[in-house]
Design a protein around this motif. Structure first.
Motif, PDB file in Angstrom:
ATOM      1  N   ALA A  44       0.879  -1.171   0.000  1.00  0.00           N
ATOM      2  CA  ALA A  44       0.000   0.000   0.000  1.00  0.00           C
ATOM      3  C   ALA A  44       0.913   1.216   0.000  1.00  0.00           C
ATOM      4  CB  ALA A  44      -0.892   0.011   1.235  1.00  0.00           C
ATOM      5  N   LEU A  45       0.703   2.112  -0.961  1.00  0.00           N
ATOM      6  CA  LEU A  45       1.546   3.298  -1.114  1.00  0.00           C
ATOM      7  C   LEU A  45       0.738   4.558  -0.861  1.00  0.00           C
ATOM      8  CD1 LEU A  45       3.208   2.243  -4.501  1.00  0.00           C
ATOM      9  CD2 LEU A  45       4.059   1.815  -2.195  1.00  0.00           C
ATOM     10  N   VAL A  51       5.786   3.398   1.040  1.00  0.00           N
ATOM     11  CA  VAL A  51       5.095   2.203   1.506  1.00  0.00           C
ATOM     12  C   VAL A  51       4.529   2.474   2.899  1.00  0.00           C
ATOM     13  CG1 VAL A  51       5.352  -0.218   2.160  1.00  0.00           C
ATOM     14  CG2 VAL A  51       6.553   0.654   0.143  1.00  0.00           C
ATOM     15  N   VAL A  52       3.203   2.319   3.025  1.00  0.00           N
ATOM     16  CA  VAL A  52       2.544   2.508   4.323  1.00  0.00           C
ATOM     17  C   VAL A  52       1.930   1.205   4.835  1.00  0.00           C
ATOM     18  CG1 VAL A  52       2.121   4.976   4.006  1.00  0.00           C
ATOM     19  CG2 VAL A  52       0.414   3.307   3.217  1.00  0.00           C
ATOM     20  N   GLY A  53       2.103   0.155   4.076  1.00  0.00           N
ATOM     21  CA  GLY A  53       1.611  -1.146   4.494  1.00  0.00           C
ATOM     22  C   GLY A  53       2.011  -2.200   3.485  1.00  0.00           C
ATOM     23  N   ASP A  72       1.666   0.864   8.621  1.00  0.00           N
ATOM     24  CA  ASP A  72       2.283   1.957   9.348  1.00  0.00           C
ATOM     25  C   ASP A  72       1.325   2.468  10.429  1.00  0.00           C
ATOM     26  OD1 ASP A  72       2.778   5.152   9.469  1.00  0.00           O
ATOM     27  OD2 ASP A  72       4.654   4.101   9.036  1.00  0.00           O
ATOM     28  N   GLN A  73       1.858   2.749  11.591  1.00  0.00           N
ATOM     29  CA  GLN A  73       1.025   3.154  12.726  1.00  0.00           C
ATOM     30  C   GLN A  73       0.124   4.332  12.377  1.00  0.00           C
ATOM     31  OE1 GLN A  73       3.202   3.999  16.315  1.00  0.00           O
ATOM     32  NE2 GLN A  73       1.364   4.330  17.506  1.00  0.00           N
ATOM     33  N   SER A  78      -7.386   2.949   9.079  1.00  0.00           N
ATOM     34  CA  SER A  78      -7.848   3.704   7.907  1.00  0.00           C
ATOM     35  C   SER A  78      -8.349   2.814   6.779  1.00  0.00           C
ATOM     36  CB  SER A  78      -6.708   4.582   7.374  1.00  0.00           C
ATOM     37  OG  SER A  78      -5.693   3.759   6.795  1.00  0.00           O
ATOM     38  N   GLY A  79      -8.281   1.490   6.956  1.00  0.00           N
ATOM     39  CA  GLY A  79      -8.734   0.576   5.912  1.00  0.00           C
ATOM     40  C   GLY A  79      -7.617  -0.022   5.077  1.00  0.00           C
TER      41      GLY A  79
END
Length: 141
Positions: A44-45, A51-53, A72-73, A78-79
């Motif tokens: 997830a970008l 990259v946030v996940g 990412d915390q 946020s889904g």
């Protein structure tokens, strides 16, 4: 017959173990073809490409096993995690997987996986630490 136990490199031993298991199945009358493991990963970008996940998984014999999932915390809740798991499920369905399995710990996300439609198969108590639990989950496709 004499024998000894020896540590061996995985890449050397694994093919011999797989061959023995396939031979055993054939002797019992099962005609299960060998299955090559396929490793997959989805990221997830954010809008800047960071990259946030991410999630990693592998397929084998129609099972899709989720190895790792992290968000990412700042993005938790946020889904993002749900979207990553939905992508894993889409992949599984498109590639004829029978089910998705995974493990998690009590200090991680058992409630999240239940929200994703997974069923708890069991737990190991006091693992990896006293007072914590390891959960086993499955979702049939």
């Amino acid at each position: 017959m004499e024998y000894r136990i020896k540590e061996m490199p995985l890449e050397e031993l694994e093919p011999k173990v797989i061959e023995g298991l396939l031979d055993h199945k054939e002797r019992l009358g099962y005609r299960i073809p060998p299955s090559d493991t396929v490793h997959i990963s989805f990221a997830a970008l954010d809008s800047e490409g960071k990259v946030v996940g991410g999630v990693t998984a592998k397929t084998n014999y129609g099972e899709l096993y989720v190895s790792l999932l992290s968000v990412d915390q700042s993005m938790q809740g946020s889904g993002v995690g749900m979207a990553l798991m939905e992508e894993v499920e889409r992949y599984g369905r498109a590639n004829y997987c029978h089910h998705i399995s995974l493990t998690t710990f009590s200090y991680q996300a058992p409630g999240f996986y239940k929200k994703c439609g997974f069923t708890e198969l069991g737990r190991i108590q006091d693992f990896p630490l006293k007072g914590e639990e390891k959960y086993f989950f499955v979702k049939y496709l």
